[in-house]
Design a protein around this motif. Structure first.
Motif, short mmCIF file in Angstrom:
data_model
loop_
_atom_site.label_atom_id
_atom_site.label_comp_id
_atom_site.label_asym_id
_atom_site.label_seq_id
_atom_site.Cartn_x
_atom_site.Cartn_y
_atom_site.Cartn_z
N SER A 2 -0.07 1.23 5.85
CA SER A 2 -1.03 0.16 6.17
C SER A 2 -0.29 -1.07 6.70
O SER A 2 0.89 -1.27 6.41
N ARG A 3 -1.00 -1.87 7.45
CA ARG A 3 -0.48 -3.17 7.89
C ARG A 3 -1.10 -4.20 6.96
O ARG A 3 -2.33 -4.35 6.89
N HIS A 26 4.88 0.27 3.71
CA HIS A 26 3.85 -0.43 4.48
C HIS A 26 4.49 -1.44 5.43
O HIS A 26 5.60 -1.94 5.19
N GLU A 27 3.77 -1.75 6.49
CA GLU A 27 4.17 -2.82 7.40
C GLU A 27 3.65 -4.13 6.82
O GLU A 27 2.45 -4.28 6.61
N ALA A 63 -4.70 -5.54 11.14
CA ALA A 63 -4.38 -5.53 9.71
C ALA A 63 -5.39 -4.68 8.94
O ALA A 63 -6.59 -4.76 9.18
N ASP A 64 -4.89 -3.88 8.02
CA ASP A 64 -5.76 -3.12 7.12
C ASP A 64 -6.20 -3.98 5.95
O ASP A 64 -7.31 -3.81 5.42
N THR A 96 -11.28 -5.17 8.01
CA THR A 96 -10.06 -5.55 7.28
C THR A 96 -10.44 -6.03 5.88
O THR A 96 -11.30 -6.90 5.74
#
Length: 213
Positions: A2-3, A26-27, A63-64, A96
């Motif tokens: 996930s971001r 994750h990012e 973005a998640d 998001t």
């Protein structure tokens, strides 16, 4: 993977969440007004103010989850709610998720209440606790198009009681988590475990939960 964007990513809770998220692959993008003095390897840092979201549009893109770990201190003492309202508007309808780090004060001490805040709560922490309470009330008033979660840490939580990462915690729903001896405590690292677990698992949608041992 996930971001995850963390607002207040250089603060106590924010840094722990960033470190935990990066460790899971994750990012992670951390947004703060200050340059980190102890940067977490693998985290992308952006300097900026959440009170001016236009320059941060690129950070939010894709973005998640966005996690607000903002603290109502210094020049943000009376601005955290303003910032949260702006972020909520930005994320509404985008898919998001918005996660918000609250305080222990708004937790219930027993099913159905009362709140910890109403039980001889220390005067010096009342302002910060009230900001958390008001932030939760704001989230509850938002349109269903905003998917949010709100996390209450235990009563003892902060750099003065750092503790270690055990990978374990208990979810108390809306009731403050205490151990068998009546102590309410969680380390910064295990609080971060709970937050990243929520991002990954999605157990709480448009609701709050408490964590502790």
């Amino acid at each position: 993977m996930s971001r995850i964007v963390i607002l207040g990513g250089t603060g106590y809770a924010g840094r722990h969440i960033a470190a935990e998220a990066v460790s899971r692959g994750h990012e992670v993008v951390a947004v703060s007004r200050s340059v980190p003095t102890d940067a977490v390897e693998g985290v992308a840092y952006i300097q900026g103010s959440v009170l001016d979201l236009a320059p941060l549009a690129g950070a939010f893109a894709g973005a998640d989850a966005v996690v607000s770990a903002l603290s109502p201190r210094g020049d943000m003492e009376d601005r955290v709610l303003d910032a949260l309202e702006g972020v909520a508007r930005q994320l509404s309808g985008t898919g998001t998720r918005l996660g918000v780090v609250g305080g222990a004060g708004g937790s219930l001490v027993a099913p159905g209440g009362p709140r910890l805040f109403d039980q001889d709560f220390p005067e010096e922490y009342k302002h910060e606790a009230q900001v958390g309470i008001d932030s939760l009330a704001f989230l509850e008033s938002t349109d269903a198009s905003l998917d949010w979660f709100f996390v209450h840490p235990a009563e003892v939580f902060g750099p003065w009681a750092e503790g270690e990462r055990t990978g374990h915690y208990r979810d108390g729903g809306d009731v403050l988590v205490r151990d068998a001896d009546g102590k309410s405590y969680i380390s910064g690292a295990d609080f971060a475990v709970a937050v990243v677990d929520e991002i990954e698992q999605g157990n709480h949608h448009r609701e709050r939960f408490t964590v502790g041992y």
